[in-house]
Write a protein that holds these residues in place. Structure first.
Motif, PDB file in Angstrom:
ATOM      1  N   GLN A 269       0.826  -1.204   0.000  1.00 15.34           N
ATOM      2  CA  GLN A 269       0.000   0.000   0.000  1.00 15.34           C
ATOM      3  C   GLN A 269       0.864   1.259   0.000  1.00 15.34           C
ATOM      4  OE1 GLN A 269      -2.322  -0.864   3.508  1.00 15.34           O
ATOM      5  NE2 GLN A 269      -4.108  -1.451   2.285  1.00 15.34           N
ATOM      6  N   ASP A 270       1.930   1.250   0.807  1.00 12.87           N
ATOM      7  CA  ASP A 270       2.820   2.415   0.849  1.00 12.87           C
ATOM      8  C   ASP A 270       3.454   2.658  -0.519  1.00 12.87           C
ATOM      9  OD1 ASP A 270       2.266   2.774   3.516  1.00 12.87           O
ATOM     10  OD2 ASP A 270       4.090   1.777   4.236  1.00 12.87           O
TER      11      ASP A 270
ATOM     12  N   TYR B 268       2.420   1.749  -3.637  1.00 12.75           N
ATOM     13  CA  TYR B 268       1.493   2.201  -4.680  1.00 12.75           C
ATOM     14  C   TYR B 268       0.877   3.560  -4.340  1.00 12.75           C
ATOM     15  CZ  TYR B 268       2.093  -2.182  -7.108  1.00 12.75           C
ATOM     16  OH  TYR B 268       2.649  -3.229  -7.812  1.00 12.75           O
ATOM     17  N   ALA B 269       0.766   3.883  -3.058  1.00 12.83           N
ATOM     18  CA  ALA B 269       0.318   5.222  -2.689  1.00 12.83           C
ATOM     19  C   ALA B 269       1.342   6.263  -3.115  1.00 12.83           C
ATOM     20  CB  ALA B 269       0.089   5.300  -1.178  1.00 12.83           C
TER      21      ALA B 269
ATOM     22  N   TRP C 159      -2.425   6.294  -5.040  1.00  7.55           N
ATOM     23  CA  TRP C 159      -3.644   5.621  -4.615  1.00  7.55           C
ATOM     24  C   TRP C 159      -3.893   5.791  -3.120  1.00  7.55           C
ATOM     25  CZ3 TRP C 159      -2.710   0.204  -7.282  1.00  7.55           C
ATOM     26  CH2 TRP C 159      -2.843   0.366  -8.673  1.00  7.55           C
ATOM     27  N   THR C 160      -5.165   5.764  -2.761  1.00  6.09           N
ATOM     28  CA  THR C 160      -5.572   5.609  -1.376  1.00  6.09           C
ATOM     29  C   THR C 160      -6.263   4.247  -1.265  1.00  6.09           C
ATOM     30  OG1 THR C 160      -7.692   6.712  -1.807  1.00  6.09           O
ATOM     31  CG2 THR C 160      -5.848   8.087  -1.044  1.00  6.09           C
ATOM     32  N   PHE C 161      -6.524   3.811  -0.048  1.00  4.61           N
ATOM     33  CA  PHE C 161      -7.081   2.475   0.132  1.00  4.61           C
ATOM     34  C   PHE C 161      -8.223   2.487   1.125  1.00  4.61           C
ATOM     35  CE2 PHE C 161      -2.731   2.085  -1.244  1.00  4.61           C
ATOM     36  CZ  PHE C 161      -2.805   1.113  -2.227  1.00  4.61           C
TER      37      PHE C 161
ATOM     38  N   THR D 173      -7.964  -5.001   0.385  1.00  5.11           N
ATOM     39  CA  THR D 173      -8.285  -3.587   0.279  1.00  5.11           C
ATOM     40  C   THR D 173      -8.601  -3.229  -1.163  1.00  5.11           C
ATOM     41  OG1 THR D 173      -5.949  -2.993  -0.039  1.00  5.11           O
ATOM     42  CG2 THR D 173      -6.799  -2.956   2.220  1.00  5.11           C
TER      43      THR D 173
ATOM     44  N   ALA E 175      -8.036  -0.306  -3.910  1.00  9.98           N
ATOM     45  CA  ALA E 175      -7.257   0.882  -4.231  1.00  9.98           C
ATOM     46  C   ALA E 175      -8.157   1.892  -4.925  1.00  9.98           C
ATOM     47  CB  ALA E 175      -6.083   0.514  -5.137  1.00  9.98           C
TER      48      ALA E 175
END
Length: 269
Positions: free
Chosen positions: A29-30, A32-33, A38-40, A50, A52
């Motif tokens: 997540q970190d 791709y954010a 992105w947010t999740f 999750t 995205a």
């Protein structure tokens, strides 16, 4: 797949979702954010899954690999089907593999499979999120790089009913030594890997590739490298109406491979 905010079933045989199973969900997540902005949000499938989000719209799914499941970290494309059991049977009848499922997941049923050349893919029976390749914030398109595109096209056409002449399906054409898949008149996938009657290329590892649209490819690739990813060279290829496209292939720190495309997307009729 995700089970949140379902919409009507997409066209049969059309891509309906992409997802990544990561070894470390938080680290993925970190990455791709930072790289794609992105947010999740949580998915209805449990805390290890999750959705995205980009500009408030669903883009893809990222989940955690089950610890004892020995699978490579990779982006997986899912295709919509009317009947998951019948699809699984057609896959097995053609000498391919159904590795997982079909399993009941939320409002639908999902399975993971591999085509006869080894390219992994998924299929989904049921409702989906508001998502379509080449539209909004979804991936720009999907690409199968394989040893024999024509043979692969026959397999997927038989499994998913591509160009079966029935309403509610997708269309396929052979153009510039590629098989082009269109849903509602816009391109959603391309199968590449050799001309008709050409010998299969043994150097190609068959795989479905996901192309994500980005505004500035230089910013994205710099962020990927700074975050522990790797940027790989892009092989020259026919552009299918994307003559001005700038592309880069990125491998995330966990091994997940994806392509980013900067040019505006075009959807030939």
């Amino acid at each position: 797949m995700s089970a949140e905010r379902p919409t009507p079933v997409p066209h049969r045989g059309a891509p309906c979702w992409v997802s990544l199973l990561a070894r470390d969900l938080g680290a993925a997540q970190d990455f791709y954010a930072t790289v794609l902005g992105w947010t999740f949000r949580p998915a209805a499938l449990g805390e290890e899954f999750t959705v995205a989000m980009s500009d408030g719209q669903p883009v893809a799914g990222i989940g955690a690999v089950v610890p004892n499941l020995q699978v490579a970290v990779a982006w997986t494309a899912y295709f919509a089907v009317d009947n998951a059991d019948a699809t699984a049977a057609r896959i097995r009848e053609r000498g391919a593999t159904v590795a997982v499922g079909p399993l009941r997941i939320g409002p639908g049923r999902a399975a993971l499979a591999a085509d006869p050349h080894g390219a992994a893919f998924g299929f989904w029976e049921g409702q989906t999120l508001p998502w379509s390749v080449g539209r909004g914030n979804a991936p720009a398109w999907l690409e199968l790089r394989t040893r024999d595109a024509f043979a692969a096209a026959i397999f997927y056409a038989e499994v998913f009913g591509w160009a079966a002449g029935e309403p509610g399906g997708v269309d396929v054409t052979y153009e510039d030594e590629q098989v082009i898949v269109r849903d509602g008149g816009h391109t959603v996938a391309a199968l590449r890997g050799g001309a008709v009657e050409a010998a299969p290329d043994p150097r190609i590892r068959p795989q479905w590739h996901v192309h994500f649209p980005v505004r500035d490819i230089d910013v994205v690739t710099s962020a990927a490298m700074a975050s522990g990813g790797t940027v790989l060279p892009v092989e020259p290829a026919p552009e299918q109406g994307r003559a001005a496209a700038r592309q880069a292939v990125i491998r995330d720190p966990d091994g997940g491979l994806f392509t980013v495309t900067e040019a505006p997307r075009q959807h030939p009729s």
